[in-house]
Design a protein around this motif. Structure first.
Motif, PDB file in Angstrom:
ATOM      1  N   ASP A 100       0.847  -1.185   0.000  1.00  0.00           N
ATOM      2  CA  ASP A 100       0.000   0.000   0.000  1.00  0.00           C
ATOM      3  C   ASP A 100       0.887   1.242   0.000  1.00  0.00           C
ATOM      4  O   ASP A 100       2.023   1.193   0.486  1.00  0.00           O
ATOM      5  CB  ASP A 100      -0.861  -0.027   1.270  1.00  0.00           C
ATOM      6  N   ASP A 101       0.374   2.343  -0.531  1.00  0.00           N
ATOM      7  CA  ASP A 101       1.090   3.634  -0.516  1.00  0.00           C
ATOM      8  C   ASP A 101       2.489   3.496  -1.112  1.00  0.00           C
ATOM      9  O   ASP A 101       3.442   4.116  -0.628  1.00  0.00           O
ATOM     10  CB  ASP A 101       1.223   4.182   0.918  1.00  0.00           C
TER      11      ASP A 101
ATOM     12  N   ASP B 187       0.899   5.144  -4.549  1.00  0.00           N
ATOM     13  CA  ASP B 187       0.296   6.103  -3.631  1.00  0.00           C
ATOM     14  C   ASP B 187      -0.354   7.258  -4.372  1.00  0.00           C
ATOM     15  O   ASP B 187       0.151   7.739  -5.384  1.00  0.00           O
ATOM     16  CB  ASP B 187       1.355   6.649  -2.679  1.00  0.00           C
TER      17      ASP B 187
ATOM     18  N   GLU C 241      -3.859   4.443  -7.072  1.00  0.00           N
ATOM     19  CA  GLU C 241      -4.819   4.924  -6.077  1.00  0.00           C
ATOM     20  C   GLU C 241      -5.121   6.401  -6.312  1.00  0.00           C
ATOM     21  O   GLU C 241      -4.295   7.129  -6.862  1.00  0.00           O
ATOM     22  CB  GLU C 241      -4.218   4.838  -4.676  1.00  0.00           C
TER      23      GLU C 241
HETATM   24 NA    NA Z   1      -2.766   3.882   0.009  1.00  0.00          NA
END
Ligand code: NA
Ligand code: G
Ligand code: G
Ligand code: MN
Length: 258
Positions: free
Chosen positions: A160-161, A183, A217
């Motif tokens: 994630d990110d 991200d 994202e």
């Molecule tokens: Na994220």
């Protein structure tokens, strides 16, 4: 302090709900999965955003039972939707669940995830576990072992990110990762800033060369979407397609043929 007391009771009082944000395949335009995002609906405080309580839940250890609830609920929901979709001849959806550092450090993490998959009947291939790079820095060898044990269940591991943490090329070689989630801070200016665009193009190329799935994202505009599709990004998530929505609303979305 008041929040802490309330947080202690929130689980048994049924104050948590999950919202789901669709993940869309850029080539087909179809919804292929969803990220489960926790919401706390306090009777007096109203909806408390995760930024206001995830940290506290981490510090107090409450994230462990809360995270277990999230995992069970998300997997049970995904199983129910996939059963519905199968009857309609549609492909199963994946569900992505965020894991926190405290959960990652639980000695029974692998067993508890196996038990949830078993208990809900969700195939492991339908579960993505979202991890952040910060989880891996303490004890690299132990993290590698743990990731291999999780992968052995058949689940997918996402970073994630991606890009905001400690990522280096050796790290991508060391950890058995399946998915990079770019991200949203990098995605924000891709249509207008050449440097941001270059970073995103490079992450997509890196992912493709390493045979990782790559998800952008925070996609908020058609210009960002077109850019990502043109550069071979696999999937996107963001307000342009949908905010995270309650389960009933997500179900309407997938029923209406997306
Ligand atoms: Na994220
Ligand atoms: O919608 P958004 O405000 O949901 O989420 C804010 C942050 O909270 C994100 O960084 C997200 O990863 C985190 N978050 C949301 N749901 C969960 C959850 O179930 N578990 C953990 N550990 N973090 C979550
Ligand atoms: O850290 P993590 O990626 O798990 O958090 C997801 C967060 O991003 C959630 O807070 C979610 O509500 C938020 N989010 C999802 N789509 C968008 C978007 O298009 N723009 C912005 N600004 N935030 C988004
Ligand atoms: Mn996430």
């Amino acid at each position: 302090l008041r929040i802490e007391g309330a947080l202690r009771n929130a689980l048994e009082r049924g104050e948590f709900v999950l919202h789901y944000q669709p993940q869309v395949d850029l080539a087909s335009g179809h919804i292929v999965g969803m990220e489960a995002l926790l919401r706390w609906r306090h009777p007096e405080l109203g909806v408390v955003p995760p930024q206001r309580f995830i940290g506290l839940a981490e510090e107090t250890g409450l994230i462990v039972p809360i995270g277990a609830w999230v995992l069970r609920t998300a997997c049970a929901q995904a199983r129910a939707w996939n059963t519905m979709r199968e009857a309609d001849g549609l492909a199963p959806l994946r569900v992505a669940v965020n894991l926190s550092a405290r959960q990652f450090a639980q000695p029974d993490l692998v067993a508890s995830i196996a038990a949830v998959l078993d208990g809900t009947g969700l195939p492991a291939a339908c579960l993505d576990l979202e991890l952040t790079e910060s989880l891996f820095v303490d004890d690299v060898a132990q993290a590698v072992d743990l990731l291999h044990a999780l992968k052995a269940l058949g689940v997918a591991l996402s970073i994630d990110d991606f890009g905001t943490g400690y990522s280096s090329f050796s790290y991508l070689r060391t950890f058995p990762i399946d998915v990079l989630k770019i991200d949203r801070s990098f995605v924000a200016d891709i249509a207008s800033d050449a440097d941001e665009a270059a970073i995103v193009v490079s992450i997509i190329a890196l992912a493709r060369n390493l045979k990782l799935r790559v998800i952008a994202e925070g996609v908020e505009s058609t210009a960002q979407l077109d850019f990502l599709r043109a550069h071979g990004c696999d999937e996107m998530q963001g307000y342009h397609f949908s905010r995270p929505v309650p389960a009933e609303e997500f179900e309407r979305m997938i029923r209406s043929g997306h």
